[in-house]
Write an enzyme that holds these catalytic residues in place. Sequence first.
Site, PDB file in Angstrom:
ATOM      1  N   SER A 160      17.776   7.396 -18.738  1.00 56.95           N
ATOM      2  CA  SER A 160      17.510   8.427 -17.741  1.00 56.95           C
ATOM      3  C   SER A 160      18.817   9.071 -17.262  1.00 56.95           C
ATOM      4  O   SER A 160      19.650   9.442 -18.091  1.00 56.95           O
ATOM      5  CB  SER A 160      16.718   7.808 -16.582  1.00 56.95           C
ATOM      6  OG  SER A 160      16.215   8.808 -15.732  1.00 56.95           O
ATOM      7  N   ASP A 326       7.059  10.012 -22.510  1.00 54.57           N
ATOM      8  CA  ASP A 326       7.980  10.449 -21.452  1.00 54.57           C
ATOM      9  C   ASP A 326       7.820  11.958 -21.269  1.00 54.57           C
ATOM     10  O   ASP A 326       8.158  12.738 -22.159  1.00 54.57           O
ATOM     11  CB  ASP A 326       9.412  10.102 -21.870  1.00 54.57           C
ATOM     12  CG  ASP A 326      10.453  10.443 -20.808  1.00 54.57           C
ATOM     13  OD1 ASP A 326      10.121  11.133 -19.829  1.00 54.57           O
ATOM     14  OD2 ASP A 326      11.606  10.003 -20.981  1.00 54.57           O
ATOM     15  N   HIS A 359       8.399   7.646 -18.898  1.00 56.28           N
ATOM     16  CA  HIS A 359       9.850   7.665 -18.792  1.00 56.28           C
ATOM     17  C   HIS A 359      10.440   6.280 -18.525  1.00 56.28           C
ATOM     18  O   HIS A 359      11.514   5.947 -19.022  1.00 56.28           O
ATOM     19  CB  HIS A 359      10.227   8.631 -17.659  1.00 56.28           C
ATOM     20  CG  HIS A 359      11.684   8.790 -17.466  1.00 56.28           C
ATOM     21  ND1 HIS A 359      12.497   9.341 -18.445  1.00 56.28           N
ATOM     22  CD2 HIS A 359      12.503   8.484 -16.424  1.00 56.28           C
ATOM     23  CE1 HIS A 359      13.744   9.368 -17.996  1.00 56.28           C
ATOM     24  NE2 HIS A 359      13.774   8.853 -16.788  1.00 56.28           N
TER      25      HIS A 359
END
Lengths: 387, 387
Positions: A160, A326, A359
Amino acid sequence: MSEYIEHDVQGVSAGIVEKQYFEAEELVLDNGQALGPVIIAYETHGRLNADRDNVIWICHALTGDSHVAGYYSEEDEKPGWWDFMVGPGKGIDTDRYFVVCSNVLGSCQGSTGPGSINPETGNPYGLNFPVLTLGDMVKAQKALLDHLGIRKITAVVGGSVGGMQVLEWCLRYPEFVRAAIPIAATTRHSALAIAFNEVARQAIMADPNWNHGDYYFGNKPDLGLAVARMIGHITYLSDESMRLKFGRRLQDKFDFSYNFEADFQVESYLRYQGKKFVERFDANSFLYITKAADYYDLGQEHGRGSVVDAFAKTRARYLVISFTSDWLYPTYQSREMVKAMKKSGLEVSFCEIEASWGHDAFLLPSTTLSNMINGFLYNVSSQYAPQ
Amino acid sequence: MSEYIEHDVQGVSAGIVEKQYFEAEELVLDNGQALGPVIIAYETHGRLNADRDNVIWICHALTGDSHVAGYYSEEDEKPGWWDFMVGPGKGIDTDRYFVVCSNVLGSCQGSTGPGSINPETGNPYGLNFPVLTLGDMVKAQKALLDHLGIRKITAVVGGSVGGMQVLEWCLRYPEFVRAAIPIAATTRHSALAIAFNEVARQAIMADPNWNHGDYYFGNKPDLGLAVARMIGHITYLSDESMRLKFGRRLQDKFDFSYNFEADFQVESYLRYQGKKFVERFDANSFLYITKAADYYDLGQEHGRGSVVDAFAKTRARYLVISFTSDWLYPTYQSREMVKAMKKSGLEVSFCEIEASWGHDAFLLPSTTLSNMINGFLYNVSSQYAPQ
């Protein structure tokens, strides 16, 4: 070097770790401003070898911290956030590597951030804290690396916003990074990602307790921050994972409340996540880190608008990992990144993992993910092993 | 009956319309409670035929209203919300059909809702307003239909939460509905849709001005409601539409603000949407309507858990329309609905429209959408035309 082993996700714990602190007198930020003193909280696992190069540098995500694995004490019930990945015999094997993870500049888990004392006033910075870039965060990490006497990093790894720092490491300090593993990352936020961050920020700033960032001696903007966290939390999951995890199941098995209490399990889950979050995170840090992430644009900053030109300045070998479900940093963004890396003549492996968890999939124990990282690190280490 | 024509999306306006009001002395809600008096604001276009059956009944979405087409006055700059669809020669041709659109019970655009005066106290209901179901909203619409002396509805049409009311019409009053067009709809909210609604509700309830719903004589929870709207607004768009519409374009062409002002166009757009919304919408209405939508579960309420059994109770012909980029009520949910309708032996047409604009695509001028609805309505009308 050491041989590649199928590691065990449930393997041995990294053991008891201690939060350590490094203090730099001053850090000159990308905007030219000098910030100091700067404290960076970090944690290490494993042992630095004689060549000082068996290093895995881990960058945490938005609200993460330096506590990547193991436990703070024998009584501690919850290990670090990537405990399934980091430890003896695990994906990132602490028997082989010296693992470092630091809390980003601007955060609130031991590193200097908007909640720290401004030496000029003797009060917390609040909004007087400078608006940082991801580059500033990486620069602070580099100061820590120098302090630790590390000569080379075998691999920088992160998911991320941590994955975006991984990319920034490769660009800013190419001579230090042998390999890089950006996971569920992007070279820049999409309008959708910015939109979610902005609404989360608005939720914080709408809370009267936020008081333009000046709340450290009074009531905190807990309600606004909780809403911000709930918004974020939804984006870390996926339609499918939420269907599997909650569906339309009710809190009370029998009926609706017919008021505005939490009826569905997904509602109480989100409320709980929001409530838990405010106990550990600072609202201003949330503002600063999301803003830095929104600003980040690798191609713009390092390639005059061209991601290919930017990557051409890097020297690392890459393992890019994305997850099919995601939708915050969608897999097509990783594909674009890989395409640009290849155009720049870089050595890239790409793996799109079929995962329903959205995600946040990189935070969930996965043999696939661990083996992939373990194998890649083994290859990189072998390349640099003494003949 | 009349012949099918390729209509013009930019065609003739439905002209000047007036908001009308219908008052029912009392409405017995699904929970057994009697609510009264109940006022329903509505608007009509075209002329009711002698058989009183050339009716198109339009159900608006969450924050919509009865003003579906045309203008309130010559000076009015903005037409009704579905003006491209409703008017002479348009998709829903007011030269042929008598169009009715009413503001849902619980809303705040003229119909009775939590902001209305509670006759028992002389003050606004606030949270003393009963928690409604979508069924209650349809029941109120049925009272209006009776009041207007309508005998049959050619088609009930609506998008999003309006599409869910379309389905409820078919189940609750099968003998009145010849055809139905649920657009971008679902038989029940997914965990993801509930999650977004819940966070939006939390944003409202986190605003101290909300004051447990009792704010009609003081400051309104504008900041919380604006955040709720921003959350909703993101879910009505799509990753692609936001990329096309905003990308990473800045407000100021030259640089970032390096503070927490809106830097990106998508940020100022969302802030503007939030600000505009609070001028026209009541926070409590937002709570009530989203809750009713979250509760709705067609299979559970009408088929003991089976959507197929539920639809078997209906008699309408269906045209189900979904949009590829809709991730709030994803197209797979429409597919499931169509599958269940077919299993129930119903006559169903299904069209998945390739559109990048997400959930809100049905509100954007589209020749495809207009022609599809026009053609379907022509077929339905022809079937019931006098021989």
